[in-house]
Design an enzyme around this catalytic site. Structure first.
Site, PDB file in Angstrom:
ATOM      1  N   ASP A 199       0.443   5.473  -1.544  1.00 46.40           N
ATOM      2  CA  ASP A 199      -0.216   6.279  -0.508  1.00 46.40           C
ATOM      3  C   ASP A 199      -1.724   6.060  -0.530  1.00 46.40           C
ATOM      4  OD1 ASP A 199       1.939   7.508   0.730  1.00 46.40           O
ATOM      5  OD2 ASP A 199       1.900   9.267  -0.580  1.00 46.40           O
ATOM      6  N   VAL A 200      -2.304   6.127  -1.715  1.00 46.96           N
ATOM      7  CA  VAL A 200      -3.757   6.013  -1.830  1.00 46.96           C
ATOM      8  C   VAL A 200      -4.239   4.655  -1.329  1.00 46.96           C
ATOM      9  CG1 VAL A 200      -5.675   5.899  -3.475  1.00 46.96           C
ATOM     10  CG2 VAL A 200      -3.944   7.692  -3.702  1.00 46.96           C
TER      11      VAL A 200
END
Length: 428
Positions: A199-200
């Site tokens: 996600d990051v």
């Protein structure tokens, strides 16, 4: 690896800007971001843009908001000890934003968001593929009326392909995208990372793509559509390990804390903890052997070069391990660092935030809580150190719908009676 201790180091700027600068316009001041994202990849992306000065307007569901508001335990508390609606998870990715509570499933709510989108420079969303079209909020619905709009969609698998309609979550993307096959002990289970790194990284790639699209728009006046996928970005950041496979058609094994291409480059047990040794070249290896008392090892043809050390990894590690186990972590840090051998401790988070370098770089920033200014919320600061337009810290993560009236009056010119009517309909 970053800096090579064997090379001269450049001098730092004479007057570096404080990373906690809270005044000044910011590099992206004047840009308006309409944020229709939740969870992590999208919110992390828009928080970065907000840190750089953009005005980020976040649309949330009435009564519920971003899912991560409720991902506790660990919530911000008021000065009176009352639990707020902002979890640590939500706070980590939603500062420098204004929250609007709007029901886009209601026709009037969808119309409000369309009006906001026509005034935005960037729209970021992470609905299912095609999910916003039914509200008239797809790129095709907006591009003709706002031709300069940069529209970024973040999904698990992208807008095309056999998986496009599948839901995508960080954990499953780490597995599907290969990073788990590289992470963990050789004989143990494949392991995910300790944070939602797929996600990051997708959020970071999305932020870069948005800035590139804005540069294009500034030159041509034309916006564009950005199709970001968690799986694509996960594959992209396989980096050297992915390239190792592409050159050999052989899947790399798991090495635990060791490196596939450099030896010794791993964590070792010391007498009171663990020490990381990251020997990057043969000169460093010779100095490492001198300090650790590995007499003659640097001249042994099995270990004299990195290629040889990789080929004889197990034999070399068997020699090194008992040497490092004989003394504590601080002993090795002091003696190896002084001769330029890269090394470091394995810190827990208490040690990380107490580390003198982390403190010097001001990687924690305090902001008053959005709903109770008597409360200070400690937050991880932006790592971006810009000398002229540093990140700014203007708002802590907002309360749900905290800025609904403010933004609708400011951007759409709604009157008090308009707001009252919308509230009576349950739109806001």
């Amino acid at each position: 690896m970053t800096d090579n201790p064997d090379l001269p180091q450049s001098e730092p700027p004479s007057s570096p800007a404080s990373p906690h600068e809270t005044s000044g316009p910011g590099a992206l001041a004047g840009l308006r971001i309409l944020d229709l994202t939740r969870i992590l990849a999208g919110p992390f992306c828009t928080q970065m843009l907000g840190d750089l000065g953009a005005d980020v307007v976040k649309i949330e569901r009435p009564g519920l908001g971003d899912d991560t508001r409720h991902w506790g335990p660990n919530y911000v508390q008021s000065a009176d000890g009352v639990q707020s609606g902002e979890s640590a998870y939500f706070v980590s990715a939603n500062r420098n934003k204004r929250s609007l509570s709007i029901d886009i499933a209601h026709p009037d709510g969808a119309q409000l968001v369309r009006q906001l989108a026509l005034q935005a420079d960037v729209l970021v969303e992470n609905y299912k593929v095609g999910g916003l079209a039914k509200y008239g909020l797809s790129y095709e619905d907006l591009k003709d009326q706002n031709p300069g709009l940069v529209y970024c969609s973040i999904t698990g698998f992208g807008q095309t392909g056999p998986y496009a309609q599948h839901a995508g979550y960080d954990f499953m993307i780490q597995g599907l995208g290969g990073i788990m096959s590289l992470t963990g002990e050789p004989e143990g289970q494949p392991m995910k990372t300790g944070v939602a790194i797929a996600d990051v990284m997708c959020g970071m790639y999305a932020g870069t793509a948005i800035l590139a699209a804005l540069r294009h728009r500034d030159l041509t006046g034309q916006g564009q559509y950005i199709d970001m996928a968690l799986l694509d970005t996960q594959v992209a950041w396989l980096i050297n390990q992915g390239q190792n496979y592409l050159l050999t058609d052989t899947a790399p094994p798991r090495y635990g804390n060791a490196h596939p291409n450099i030896v010794p480059y791993q964590a070792f047990s010391a007498a009171d903890g663990h020490v990381i040794v990251a020997v990057g070249n043969d000169r460093q290896f010779r100095r490492f052997c001198d300090v650790t008392g590995l007499v003659g090892v640097a001249d042994d043809e099995r270990f004299a070069t990195n290629n040889a050390r990789v080929a004889h990894r197990e034999s070399l590690i068997a020699l090194i391990a008992p040497k490092l186990a004989a003394f504590g972590v601080d002993h090795w840090l002091e003696n190896l660092q002084v001769v330029g051998v890269p090394c470091g401790p394995v810190n827990d988070l208490a040690q990380v935030f107490d580390d003198p370098q982390v403190k010097h770089r001001e990687m924690v920033h305090d902001l008053p809580h959005a709903m109770d200014t008597r409360v200070t919320v400690r937050q991880i600061a932006s790592p971006m150190k810009l000398s002229k337009t540093p990140p700014t810290y203007r708002r802590s993560a907002p309360g749900l719908g905290q800025h609904t009236d403010e933004v609708l009056v400011e951007m759409l010119g709604l009157s008090l009676s308009d707001l009252t009517a919308l509230k009576e309909k349950g739109v806001i």
